[in-house]
Design a protein around this motif. Structure first.
Motif, mmCIF file in Angstrom:
data_model
loop_
_atom_site.group_PDB
_atom_site.id
_atom_site.type_symbol
_atom_site.label_atom_id
_atom_site.label_comp_id
_atom_site.label_asym_id
_atom_site.label_seq_id
_atom_site.Cartn_x
_atom_site.Cartn_y
_atom_site.Cartn_z
ATOM 1 N N GLN A 78 0.862 -1.184 0.000
ATOM 2 C CA GLN A 78 0.000 0.000 0.000
ATOM 3 C C GLN A 78 0.896 1.231 0.000
ATOM 4 O OE1 GLN A 78 -3.577 0.226 0.164
ATOM 5 N NE2 GLN A 78 -3.158 2.350 -0.330
ATOM 6 N N HIS A 79 0.818 2.068 -1.040
ATOM 7 C CA HIS A 79 1.668 3.257 -1.123
ATOM 8 C C HIS A 79 1.323 4.202 0.015
ATOM 9 C CE1 HIS A 79 3.844 6.709 -2.617
ATOM 10 N NE2 HIS A 79 4.379 5.948 -3.576
ATOM 11 N N SER A 80 2.330 4.630 0.761
ATOM 12 C CA SER A 80 2.118 5.445 1.951
ATOM 13 C C SER A 80 1.585 6.836 1.652
ATOM 14 C CB SER A 80 3.426 5.562 2.754
ATOM 15 O OG SER A 80 4.451 6.127 1.952
ATOM 16 N N ASP A 81 1.767 7.321 0.416
ATOM 17 C CA ASP A 81 1.300 8.664 0.061
ATOM 18 C C ASP A 81 0.029 8.635 -0.779
ATOM 19 O OD1 ASP A 81 3.426 9.917 1.376
ATOM 20 O OD2 ASP A 81 4.750 9.664 -0.356
ATOM 21 N N GLY A 82 -0.599 7.480 -0.888
ATOM 22 C CA GLY A 82 -1.890 7.398 -1.551
ATOM 23 C C GLY A 82 -1.856 7.136 -3.046
ATOM 24 N N PHE A 83 -0.678 6.937 -3.630
ATOM 25 C CA PHE A 83 -0.612 6.619 -5.055
ATOM 26 C C PHE A 83 -1.140 5.205 -5.297
ATOM 27 C CE2 PHE A 83 2.601 9.977 -4.586
ATOM 28 C CZ PHE A 83 2.212 10.834 -5.614
ATOM 29 N N PRO A 84 -1.586 4.907 -6.508
ATOM 30 C CA PRO A 84 -2.262 3.618 -6.763
ATOM 31 C C PRO A 84 -1.340 2.412 -6.830
ATOM 32 C CG PRO A 84 -2.120 4.906 -8.782
ATOM 33 C CD PRO A 84 -1.645 5.806 -7.690
ATOM 34 N N SER A 85 -0.032 2.603 -6.875
ATOM 35 C CA SER A 85 0.880 1.471 -6.991
ATOM 36 C C SER A 85 2.150 1.725 -6.179
ATOM 37 C CB SER A 85 1.235 1.204 -8.461
ATOM 38 O OG SER A 85 1.847 2.341 -9.040
ATOM 39 N N VAL A 86 2.900 0.631 -5.953
ATOM 40 C CA VAL A 86 4.121 0.681 -5.153
ATOM 41 C C VAL A 86 5.323 0.347 -6.044
ATOM 42 C CG1 VAL A 86 5.363 -0.414 -3.236
ATOM 43 C CG2 VAL A 86 2.923 0.069 -3.021
ATOM 44 N N ASP A 87 6.395 1.120 -5.905
ATOM 45 C CA ASP A 87 7.623 0.861 -6.669
ATOM 46 C C ASP A 87 8.364 -0.334 -6.070
ATOM 47 O OD1 ASP A 87 7.104 3.078 -8.243
ATOM 48 O OD2 ASP A 87 8.328 4.425 -7.006
ATOM 49 N N VAL A 88 8.779 -1.260 -6.943
ATOM 50 C CA VAL A 88 9.573 -2.410 -6.519
ATOM 51 C C VAL A 88 10.965 -2.262 -7.129
ATOM 52 C CG1 VAL A 88 9.765 -4.916 -6.458
ATOM 53 C CG2 VAL A 88 7.503 -3.836 -6.442
ATOM 54 N N HIS A 89 11.997 -2.272 -6.261
ATOM 55 C CA HIS A 89 13.381 -2.025 -6.685
ATOM 56 C C HIS A 89 14.154 -3.337 -6.818
ATOM 57 C CE1 HIS A 89 12.978 2.361 -5.572
ATOM 58 N NE2 HIS A 89 12.037 1.834 -4.816
ATOM 59 N N ASP A 90 15.250 -3.275 -7.576
ATOM 60 C CA ASP A 90 16.086 -4.462 -7.738
ATOM 61 C C ASP A 90 16.931 -4.734 -6.512
ATOM 62 O OD1 ASP A 90 17.734 -2.294 -8.021
ATOM 63 O OD2 ASP A 90 18.837 -3.067 -9.759
ATOM 64 N N GLU A 91 17.196 -3.718 -5.713
ATOM 65 C CA GLU A 91 17.903 -3.860 -4.454
ATOM 66 C C GLU A 91 17.479 -2.705 -3.563
ATOM 67 O OE1 GLU A 91 22.045 -1.636 -5.807
ATOM 68 O OE2 GLU A 91 21.943 -3.813 -5.796
ATOM 69 N N SER A 92 17.894 -2.715 -2.285
ATOM 70 C CA SER A 92 17.482 -1.649 -1.380
ATOM 71 C C SER A 92 17.953 -0.302 -1.927
ATOM 72 C CB SER A 92 18.048 -1.895 0.028
ATOM 73 O OG SER A 92 19.435 -2.000 0.000
ATOM 74 N N ASN A 93 16.977 0.576 -2.184
ATOM 75 C CA ASN A 93 17.230 1.916 -2.724
ATOM 76 C C ASN A 93 17.870 1.870 -4.108
ATOM 77 O OD1 ASN A 93 16.877 4.659 -2.452
ATOM 78 N ND2 ASN A 93 18.895 5.004 -1.536
ATOM 79 N N GLY A 94 17.623 0.774 -4.856
ATOM 80 C CA GLY A 94 18.212 0.616 -6.183
ATOM 81 C C GLY A 94 17.241 1.014 -7.287
ATOM 82 N N GLN A 95 17.465 0.484 -8.475
ATOM 83 C CA GLN A 95 16.663 0.814 -9.655
ATOM 84 C C GLN A 95 15.255 0.237 -9.530
ATOM 85 O OE1 GLN A 95 18.341 -0.734 -13.237
ATOM 86 N NE2 GLN A 95 16.653 -0.053 -14.551
#
Length: 426
Positions: free
Chosen positions: A357-374
């Protein structure tokens, strides 16, 4: 009383015998006891009892229901029936609970069944489920809010009751059998079988009871991070509220077919859950490996303090077989290997089953290749995932529905689709 015990204990057997029938002689009973036959003529006996007005008897107060753990629910009033020393691990120190002490249940742990009780003396204590035999309980009075829920096929109003279901893909035929029973034998009840996650959770919050089809297929599919595990998590949490009942039924087990739903759908709101301990113990034994010191693998040994059998990556799903001190014997789901690990390297299935669940209300969540990565992809809010490991502000997750693994921010994980805080296991 026999029906009451049968509903609580899945291992309890009933043999209905007629001495005037040659087939029901002593040899028949001896065979049943020696071979462990599940039940004999249980359906016929139940049908007879239905005609004798057993429903009204169950609405009345049974002696056994006074001390049964199924009545130890949130808001229930309790009294100590026999004095005992309460040494629950979450209490600061052991406390002698004396006969006659009264209190109210304020919380129930969905993992262990333990209850947090506020006593009239001003003390607050956790009591383990094994000590419920020392308590006398009066069922809490459920509130009756006005509710109106619209589903794809029906409208549920204040005067009707709704039964939410949890079932595995491939069990559609079983679902249909239980649904037909509900339609023909319990007209006031609406049978819900939604598969869309957001709708399912919304319907559960307004439902009066839940049915879990505890088939072999369900047990195979209900793994940490799966939709079924998420549903089990929500049902066990909901079961601690007053008036809500749960039936955990395996159609392949004698006495747990559609007819057994009759006991759950009785008007008597204080009739206990059916086999809920089967679900609770199943969920409790599902674990996920997570190295507690931040290393990427967990060491598995052939015995406590023995030789290393192998190293398994964080996120490996396993099942608890045995406990011994600080170690746990486990079985790896993927290959069947067994071995011993330190229990600090295991996380419960409920704790690692989360929703995105996006914390700022956006409809989707970003999934990265590594912590804080692409950023690899975006996943819609409400997607269920399995927590693998945490590093700083990021958590690695596995998304079963798309067979994808990546990293998300910690504040993108919630305990339910309604967006509450992540679940913390004791």
């Amino acid at each position: 009383e026999i029906i009451h015990q049968r509903a609580l204990d899945a291992t309890f057997c009933i043999y209905a015998l007629d001495p005037q029938e040659p087939r029901d002689d002593l040899t028949c009973l001896k065979t049943f006891l020696e071979t462990g036959v599940r039940d004999h003529q249980l359906g016929e006996w139940r049908d007879f009892l239905h005609g004798q007005g057993v429903a009204q008897m169950l609405r009345d107060e049974l002696p056994s229901q006074q001390v049964n753990y199924a009545l130890i629910i949130v808001d229930a009033n309790i009294e100590i029936n026999t004095a005992f020393t309460n040494n629950h691990a979450q209490n600061t120190e052991p406390l002698q609970l004396e006969k006659g002490m009264c209190g109210r249940v304020v919380e129930v742990d969905v993992n262990t069944g333990a209850a947090r009780i506020f006593f009239t003396t001003g003390s607050e204590q956790w009591v383990d489920a094994t000590n419920f035999r020392h308590l006398v309980a009066r069922p809490a009075c459920p509130s009756l809010p006005m509710k109106s829920v619209i589903s794809t096929s029906q409208s549920i109003c204040q005067l009707s009751m709704s039964l939410q279901t949890s079932w595995a893909p491939g069990d559609e035929n079983h679902v249909q059998r239980y649904q037909e029973f509900t339609l023909t034998r319990a007209a006031r009840w609406h049978f819900l079988a939604s598969v869309e996650p957001a709708s399912w959770e919304q319907e559960l919050q307004c439902a009066d009871a839940a049915l879990v089809l505890f088939t072999e297929n369900f047990r195979a599919c209900c793994t940490p991070g799966s939709q079924l595990m998420f549903q089990a998590k929500q049902i066990l949490s909901r079961a601690s509220t007053a008036g809500f009942r749960v039936a955990v039924l395996d159609p392949a087990t004698s006495g747990q077919g559609p007819d057994s739903l009759w006991f759950l759908l009785l008007d008597s709101s204080d009739y206990p859950h059916l086999n809920i301990e089967n679900l609770r113990s199943f969920v409790r034994d599902q674990k996920v490996m997570q190295q507690s010191h931040g290393l990427p693998h967990v060491v598995v040994r052939d015995q406590t303090g023995g030789q290393v059998k192998g190293e398994f990556p964080n996120g490996t799903i396993c099942q608890v077989l045995e406990l011994a001190g600080d170690h746990t014997r486990i079985k790896i789901n993927s290959n069947g290997d067994e071995g011993w690990v330190e229990h600090t390297h295991l996380i419960g299935a409920l704790a690692c089953t989360q929703a995105l669940q996006h914390s700022d209300g956006f409809p989707s969540v970003d999934v990265h290749d590594e912590s804080n990565g692409q950023i690899l992809r975006q996943v819609p809010n409400g997607t269920i995932c399995q927590v693998m490991q945490t590093s700083g502000d990021f958590t690695q997750v596995h998304i079963e529905s798309i067979n994808f693994r990546g990293w998300v921010t910690n504040n993108s994980l919630v305990n339910s689709l309604s967006g509450c805080a992540p679940h913390q296991e004791p």
